[in-house]
Design an enzyme around this catalytic site. Structure first.
Site, PDB file in Angstrom:
ATOM      1  N   GLU A 287       3.841  11.460   6.430  1.00 34.73           N
ATOM      2  CA  GLU A 287       3.644  11.141   5.019  1.00 34.73           C
ATOM      3  C   GLU A 287       4.988  11.001   4.330  1.00 34.73           C
ATOM      4  OE1 GLU A 287       0.997  12.655   1.178  1.00 34.73           O
ATOM      5  OE2 GLU A 287       1.350  13.997   2.867  1.00 34.73           O
ATOM      6  N   GLY A 288       5.099   9.970   3.490  1.00 34.41           N
ATOM      7  CA  GLY A 288       6.291   9.752   2.698  1.00 34.41           C
ATOM      8  C   GLY A 288       5.941   9.675   1.228  1.00 34.41           C
ATOM      9  N   THR A 289       6.846   9.088   0.447  1.00 32.39           N
ATOM     10  CA  THR A 289       6.622   8.995  -0.991  1.00 32.39           C
ATOM     11  C   THR A 289       5.488   8.035  -1.321  1.00 32.39           C
ATOM     12  OG1 THR A 289       8.970   9.443  -1.369  1.00 32.39           O
ATOM     13  CG2 THR A 289       7.729   8.514  -3.201  1.00 32.39           C
ATOM     14  N   PHE A 290       5.466   6.899  -0.649  1.00 32.36           N
ATOM     15  CA  PHE A 290       4.436   5.904  -0.941  1.00 32.36           C
ATOM     16  C   PHE A 290       3.707   5.423   0.314  1.00 32.36           C
ATOM     17  CE2 PHE A 290       8.422   3.614  -0.346  1.00 32.36           C
ATOM     18  CZ  PHE A 290       8.080   2.669   0.588  1.00 32.36           C
TER      19      PHE A 290
ATOM     20  N   ASP B 240      15.604  -3.045  14.419  1.00 38.38           N
ATOM     21  CA  ASP B 240      15.574  -1.665  13.926  1.00 38.38           C
ATOM     22  C   ASP B 240      15.143  -0.728  15.055  1.00 38.38           C
ATOM     23  OD1 ASP B 240      15.727   0.532  12.334  1.00 38.38           O
ATOM     24  OD2 ASP B 240      14.070   0.002  11.000  1.00 38.38           O
TER      25      ASP B 240
END
Length: 465
Positions: free
Chosen positions: A198-201, A323
């Protein structure tokens, strides 16, 4: 001729500013003659090293019998001995040449002295950096070593310069809407169970997907929260589609897409007990007893070979990853690795991405020097990133260049600094990393060459197990 006279002493310190000195070569005036002269100038910095630079100037002087000038009691010489500009003396060009030669010798001596001091300073600097790099585990950087071999006795790895394949030119991508239309699945068939990352958005869920025949399949679901902007939603779809239509055991390809009005899009991936590789490596640092634990060298090499296999497949499909890192790979309990896309990586691993004033978050410490400075990507830049990924495997996902400011990374790379050899990392394995970080893309190995090197090293390891 009478003895020569000079306006300088026979010994002394080398001047640090430009100075002019003269040599007076008086004729006796007793007879007509042409005299061959050799003027020798020896310049040395340190007499103990016997380092002498000799300058020899050959000239011819004409002396005429005739008038002379008394310049002191008992001394009778020609007038040109006092006035070097007289027509009966050597031409002025002689003195100009001598003066220029002396000036040149002075400048040469100063240059040699400067080089000597600079060499000593560089030696002391390298010695200090070497001590810093070896004082701790996985130090931030080190000076470049000489060209390394793969530690192999065969000719396949012994070359000191390994050529990379040609850059893959950008191709026109298939229309994003067309891809989504082909992969669209019904939202009601997807059930979310637990949050994996889970991240900010952004969030990654573990869930299930129900087939039309009623069979359930374990899946991973990438989606965004209500706080995500339209740009972040667009990036999720665009980056999530990079693995569209691929089929390889070491590639995590997208399974389906669910887009419905007024709801966040779902990207569905097959899940077979996989977990994020970076999180897996970080958990390896502590076992239940709280004692540090590391993977064996044989396991690390096998994992690296799996990544190489997946990257070869991508490049054959004329795709660049851009990446490649541990955060963008997944691994199961049998250490089987799959390469994933980088959708949501900026949000889930914010410490790995930095904005250098261009309003774009990039994995600065994983990028090749040309990708960092000119945003140029090729198969060779993917090879550079693979070298950093291999460093992550041997350090259990330590942060590369942890002590270096992201804005200074490009300067450090241009100065020849690289990641230090991790503790307990074999020289053969670190040699592969050093190859991947060659300054010139043409000097980096290709993935097929890396596969040959590491496969042979893996075979050597299995002989002792």
């Amino acid at each position: 001729m009478l003895p020569a006279r000079m306006n300088i002493s026979s010994q002394g310190m080398v001047p640090i500013t430009l100075q002019t000195f003269s040599i007076i070569l008086p004729c006796s005036g007793l007879t007509n003659a042409e005299v061959d002269l050799i003027i020798s100038i020896n310049v040395t910095i340190n007499r103990s090293t016997n380092n002498v630079t000799s300058l020899n100037f050959k000239r011819r002087k004409i002396c005429l019998k005739g008038t002379s000038l008394s310049i002191g009691p008992g001394t009778d010489v020609r007038q040109d001995a006092v006035n070097p500009m007289d027509d009966n003396e050597a031409p002025p060009s002689l003195y100009i040449a001598i003066s220029a030669a002396c000036a040149l010798a002075t400048l040469l001596a100063i240059a040699l002295l400067a080089c000597y001091l600079r060499t000593n300073k560089a030696t002391l600097h390298n010695s200090r950096e070497s001590r810093l790099g070896s004082s701790s585990s996985g130090g931030p950087f080190l000076q470049p070593a000489p060209v390394l071999s793969c530690g192999s006795s065969s000719g396949s790895c012994a070359s000191s310069r390994l050529r990379t394949t040609a850059s893959i030119p950008p191709t026109n991508p298939v229309d994003l809407h067309h891809r989504i239309a082909q992969l669209t699945i019904q939202r009601c068939r997807v059930r979310l169970r637990s949050i994996v990352l889970e991240g900010t958005f952004g969030r990654v869920y573990r869930g299930t997907y129900t087939e039309e025949d009623g069979a359930e399949e374990e899946v991973l679901v990438k989606t965004v929260t209500d706080q995500a902007s339209s740009i972040q939603v667009s990036l999720l779809l665009q980056e999530g589609m990079t693995m569209y239509g691929l089929s390889h055991k070491n590639i995590l390809s997208i399974l389906g897409v669910s887009i419905e009005d007024h709801t966040a899009p779902f990207l569905i991936y097959p899940h077979q007990g996989y977990t994020n590789l970076k999180r897996f490596l970080q958990k390896c640092k502590l076992c239940p007893e709280g004692v540090a634990h590391t993977l064996t060298t044989q396991e690390v090499v096998d994992m690296a070979l799996q990544v190489i296999s997946g990257m070869q497949y991508l490049h054959k499909k004329r795709l660049l990853h851009k990446d490649l890192a541990a955060r963008n790979c997944v691994i199961d309990d049998k250490l089987r690795i799959q390469i994933a896309d980088n959708a949501l990586s900026r949000d889930l691993f914010p410490a790995d991405y930095h904005c250098l004033g261009d309003n774009e978050n990039r994995p600065v410490k994983w990028l090749a020097i040309e990708s960092l400075t000119h945003k140029t990507f090729s198969t060779a830049s993917d090879v550079w990133s693979f070298g950093v990924l291999l460093w992550e495997l041997t350090t259990l996902a330590q942060q590369p260049y942890v002590e270096i400011d992201p804005f200074e990374i490009a300067a450090y790379l241009r100065d020849g600094y690289r990641l230090a050899q991790p503790v307990n990392c074999p020289d053969e394995l670190f040699a592969v990393m050093a190859y991947c970080w060659a300054m010139s893309p043409d000097e980096r190995p290709s993935f097929p060459q890396l596969q040959v090197c590491l496969q042979e090293f893996y075979t050597q390891l299995t002989r002792y197990v």
